[in-house]
Design an enzyme around this catalytic site. Structure first.
Site, short mmCIF file in Angstrom:
data_model
loop_
_atom_site.label_atom_id
_atom_site.label_comp_id
_atom_site.label_asym_id
_atom_site.label_seq_id
_atom_site.Cartn_x
_atom_site.Cartn_y
_atom_site.Cartn_z
N LEU A 273 -0.86 5.36 11.51
CA LEU A 273 0.73 6.05 11.18
C LEU A 273 0.35 7.06 9.60
O LEU A 273 0.93 8.47 9.57
CB LEU A 273 1.92 5.72 10.74
CG LEU A 273 2.36 4.73 11.78
CD1 LEU A 273 3.40 3.85 11.08
CD2 LEU A 273 3.15 5.99 12.70
N GLY A 274 -0.91 6.50 8.98
CA GLY A 274 -1.13 7.23 8.15
C GLY A 274 -2.48 6.26 6.65
O GLY A 274 -2.99 5.36 7.35
N GLY B 144 -5.82 5.72 3.34
CA GLY B 144 -5.99 6.80 1.93
C GLY B 144 -7.27 5.75 1.80
O GLY B 144 -7.29 4.89 2.28
N MET C 145 -6.88 2.85 -0.39
CA MET C 145 -6.12 1.63 -0.30
C MET C 145 -6.25 1.05 1.79
O MET C 145 -6.66 -0.27 1.33
CB MET C 145 -5.46 1.47 -1.21
CG MET C 145 -5.58 2.58 -1.92
SD MET C 145 -6.73 1.34 -3.12
CE MET C 145 -6.74 -0.11 -3.42
N GLY C 146 -6.51 2.08 2.59
CA GLY C 146 -6.68 1.45 3.80
C GLY C 146 -5.27 2.21 5.03
O GLY C 146 -5.75 3.62 4.58
N VAL D 262 -2.10 2.60 7.44
CA VAL D 262 -0.86 1.66 8.07
C VAL D 262 -0.61 2.12 9.74
O VAL D 262 -0.87 3.05 9.93
CB VAL D 262 0.36 2.86 7.08
CG1 VAL D 262 1.64 2.63 8.10
CG2 VAL D 262 0.58 2.63 5.64
N LYS E 26 1.13 -2.19 7.39
CA LYS E 26 -0.02 -2.00 6.13
C LYS E 26 -0.75 -2.94 5.50
O LYS E 26 -0.56 -3.77 5.52
CB LYS E 26 1.42 -1.56 5.19
CG LYS E 26 0.17 -1.12 3.14
CD LYS E 26 0.81 -1.06 2.11
CE LYS E 26 0.29 -1.16 1.28
NZ LYS E 26 0.67 -1.00 -0.20
N ASP F 37 10.91 5.87 -8.17
CA ASP F 37 10.32 6.93 -7.96
C ASP F 37 11.23 7.14 -6.49
O ASP F 37 9.89 7.93 -5.58
CB ASP F 37 8.30 6.29 -7.44
CG ASP F 37 7.92 7.98 -7.15
OD1 ASP F 37 8.10 8.80 -7.71
OD2 ASP F 37 6.71 7.51 -6.48
#
Length: 822
Positions: free
Chosen positions: A21-22, A24, A26-27, A29, A43, A137
């Protein structure tokens, strides 16, 4: 959703993985399914982070925060193992698209849908706050639109309301344009549930209008507007405007509670057909893709994971990392399973390329935390240069870069809008040509602080060059004070790469190196873009009447009298945002009394506002209103309304900054071209001459003190500060750099070209008042309103000076600890 790669795991915990799904830095998903067929978003942390105790603390806090919140409008945690060999967390998956994506693709939500969205978000905040958590946020990219109503995601920077602050030295947490004033100022009120209510008002504004409550600008400008301008709500539907305005109150004590919001917005749901048809169609398509996803066959359940296929893949989602209560840094934020690349606060698309029509210097980078995964997943800007540094005839190596050194660069890059990274990629290619055989890799992020501080706390060294803009910039004053930055003296004293016989220092615009006052004579920060603030006028209008821009105040008054006979006003200003009048008043004071008068004001010195230069400036501004030279509707105009009226030729002069050109690029008006000029001098006794301009350097770069390869970082900066690279930056962005006269004015839009000419004429006569960014709340809430009364002759000059001095004295007394000073 993408298929699993060869290096991705096939199972995490009890979940079979079927897609990505995504992802970056740091890892990743993953889309996962349980044995019972339940679909989840998993995650998974990158394997090499497992030994980082700071990361584990943050990840565990994120899981704990998400687990505490229960309710129908948040994504519940299904399972997690923050203590495992590689930490992971699974949340319930609902096919949904982010509010950002929906508005980008299909436009603002209709009034009914926006109201139902707001009602659902109120219930989400009720659940979050009931658990003793502050989200911190809430923004469009952290709101999912599903067929069953909205869902709030990303507890990566949430924290317990009773806990200590989770910030680290230099950390700013939140998303400019949606973060509350108390998040901007470290000396402001504590962050509480009212902070989330402020963000709710911003999300409601975005959902119903397509833009944030403070327009579009560089993050620093958005934070400035947040603390001393009113939100722009004129396009919010009348039925929702009261709730949005109440949520966006500057003082957290003035914001409404959950009960009031429930009463005004009504119940949440039912959500049977709440979304417009195009959004519903997008959700159906997404649900179909998820249902069809099955993934590759699972490996033998008893097989050991191979070294190149970790049992839990690299992590990342839009929930981001979590800061620890002891002040450990936040992790670089990546996109959530359902989160789309973030929209900037701009209301029109931005494309890169040498387009003269693109105007202004604030190319709309955005704003804090607009979901880092969008940038991280898209690749970006960390550069690992392995320069085989050798002198190549005409290509010297003055900084002594060696072949063994690696260079890592982290820079801000917004997924949609901003300066982009093309100018950096071109500088990288020039580096490769200078050091043949060097290896270059990139890392870009929307959250500089998370990315850089995560490196500082990991086993890897910090980056060697940091471009400190965007979603969460580091506090430069704090970094300098704490000795965390490298002195850039060797770079500044090195030869310019394309100006023989000239040092880099000698090629910079005057005022560039005076931006950061801490650290004595050393320079630790170098800013790459130039912003110009002054008095804007329309050359074509002046030509029609045979007028010339006035150099003295008396000549300006005569011109205003002539304009009045033609039915035109002399001046326009944004009565709703009177702090913009500082762009007129502070240069008047600086020119009349010299830089010392401004520095006393910046320092909140007792009696600073009683200086004779302030007296003369205030009397001059008062005269504009007393003689009827100010447009009578200015006091009620919003920021954009005043600019539109001015561009339509209803007034001659407008105090503003060089972002004005881009903001008005698509606005209808009688005139297309614009120009900026210095504030007229009061009289012949002024300390500084007429050409003196307000020059505000922006887009800061620095080299961390503990960097492994500071020479490489400075060498890349040296290449960027060559006229060739600087000119390409201007061609690509339409913005000026701090390299003096590097641009070709003929290729710029009218406003940017006039700004370049104004800086060239100013020479070393430049000002940079610090009051607006050192004390933004004072400017917005106290000084701005008094100036609005002064220019409309509703308060006498002496009374205005007395009132402002009392406000400044109160701010000096109320400050927590020593503030910035010259």
């Amino acid at each position: 959703m993408k298929p699993l790669a060869a290096a991705d795991p096939r199972r995490i915990g009890p979940f079979r993985l079927v897609g990505v799904l995504g992802g970056g830095g740091m890892g990743r998903v993953y889309l996962g399914r349980s044995a019972e067929g339940r679909t989840v978003a998993v995650k998974a942390a990158r394997a090499e982070l497992a030994d980082d105790e700071h990361f584990r603390v943050r990840f565990a806090r994120e899981v704990a925060a998400a687990r505490q919140v229960e309710g129908p409008f948040v994504a519940p945690v299904v399972a997690a193992d923050p203590e495992g060999a590689a930490p992971w967390m699974a949340t319930a998956y609902l096919p949904g698209i982010s509010l950002t994506d929906a508005v980008l693709a299909h436009g603002p939500l209709p009034e009914r849908a926006a109201g139902m969205l707001a009602a659902g978000l109120v219930e989400a905040l009720a659940s979050i706050h009931a658990a003793g958590i502050v989200h911190r946020d809430l923004k469009p990219s952290n709101v999912l639109l599903t067929a069953e109503g909205p869902r709030v995601i990303d507890f990566g920077i949430a924290y317990a309301a009773a806990a200590t602050a989770l910030t680290h030295t230099g950390m700013v947490i939140g998303t400019p344009g949606f973060m509350a004033p108390e998040q901007v100022s470290s000396a402001g009120p504590a962050v509480t549930g009212a902070t989330d209510v402020f963000a709710l008002g911003g999300v409601l504004t975005f959902a119903s209008t397509g833009h944030g409550p403070f327009g579009s600008a560089e993050p620093q400008v958005l934070m400035y507007r947040t603390v001393h301008e009113r939100p722009r709500l004129d396009r919010v539907p009348a039925a929702l405007r009261e709730a949005a305005a109440a949520c966006l109150a500057g003082n957290p004590r003035d914001r409404p509670g959950i009960a009031w919001l429930r009463e005004r917005l009504g119940p949440a749901g039912p959500y049977g057909d709440w979304l417009p048809a195009p959004v519903t169609h997008s959700l159906l398509e997404l649900a179909g893709r998820v249902m069809e996803a099955d993934g590759p066959p699972l490996p033998d359940a008893g097989a050991e994971p191979s070294p190149d296929r970790p049992s839990s893949g690299p992590a990342a989602d839009g929930t981001g990392g979590k800061a620890a209560a002891d002040g450990t840094a936040l992790l670089p934020r990546t996109r959530s399973p359902h989160e789309a690349p973030t929209q900037t606060a701009r209301t029109r698309p931005l494309t890169l390329g040498p387009r003269p029509s693109r105007r202004g210097l604030t190319r709309r980078g955005t704003l804090i935390g607009f979901s880092g995964a969008a940038a991280a997943a898209a690749g970006g800007l960390a550069w690992t240069l392995r320069p085989q540094a050798r002198d190549r005839g005409k290509r010297p190596n003055p900084l002594g870069v060696t072949a063994q050194d690696e260079l890592s660069v982290v820079a801000f890059k917004k997924g949609a809008g901003g300066f982009g990274d093309a100018y950096l990629q071109e500088a990288e290619e020039r580096y490769r040509r200078a050091f043949q055989g060097s290896h270059v890799s990139h890392r870009a992020t929307e959250n500089i602080a998370k990315t850089v501080l995560a490196r500082l706390h990991a086993s890897a060294p910090p980056p060697d060059l940091v471009q400190n803009s965007g979603s969460s910039p580091l506090d430069l004053h704090a970094l300098i004070r704490d000795g965390e930055l490298t002195d850039l003296g060797p770079l500044l004293d090195a030869p310019s790469p394309d100006a023989p016989g000239t040092t880099v220092r000698e090629t910079l615009r005057p005022g560039t190196l005076a931006r950061e006052g801490a650290g004595g004579s050393s320079v630790y920060v170098l800013r790459y873009a130039s912003l110009v603030l002054g008095i804007w006028y329309i050359p074509e209008l002046f030509e029609e009447f045979g007028w010339e821009y006035p150099h003295t105040w008396d000549a300006m008054l005569e011109l205003c009298a002539a304009a009045k006979k033609q039915g035109l006003a002399g001046w326009a200003f944004a009565g709703s945002y009177p702090s913009y009048l500082l762009y007129l008043v502070l240069p008047l004071i600086g020119k009349a009394g010299g830089r010392g008068a401004l520095e006393a004001i910046d320092n909140l010195d007792s009696g600073a506002w009683h200086h004779e230069a302030v007296r003369d400036a205030f009397e001059a501004v008062y005269e504009l209103g007393a003689k009827g030279y100010v447009h009578p509707r200015s006091a009620s105009w919003s920021h954009l309304s005043s600019q539109a009226a001015w561009l339509d030729g209803k007034a001659l002069f407008l105090p503003n900054g060089s972002w004005l050109e881009e903001e008005m690029a698509s606005a209808p008006g009688t005139y297309d071209e614009m120009a900026v000029a210095p504030t007229p001098t009061l009289d012949a006794s002024d300390a500084l001459p007429f050409p003196t301009m307000w020059h505000l350097p922006s887009r800061p770069f620095f080299v961390p003190r503990k960097a492994r390869n500071p020479k490489g970082g400075m060498e890349l900066l040296r290449i960027m500060l060559g006229r060739t690279s600087a000119r390409r930056f201007t061609e690509l962005t339409g913005s000026l750099t701090t390299v003096d006269r590097a641009e070709h004015a003929r290729d710029l839009p009218s406003g940017a070209a006039s700004a370049a000419r104004a800086l060239a004429r100013a020479g070393r006569h430049v000002l940079n008042p610090r009051l607006p960014d050192w004390h933004p709340g004072l400017c917005r809430n106290r000084i701005g309103p008094v100036l609005g009364e002064l220019i409309t002759a509703r308060v006498r000059p002496a009374e205005a000076r007395d009132r402002i001095q009392r406000h400044a004295d109160a701010a000096a007394r109320d400050g927590k600890g020593p503030g910035p000073r010259h």
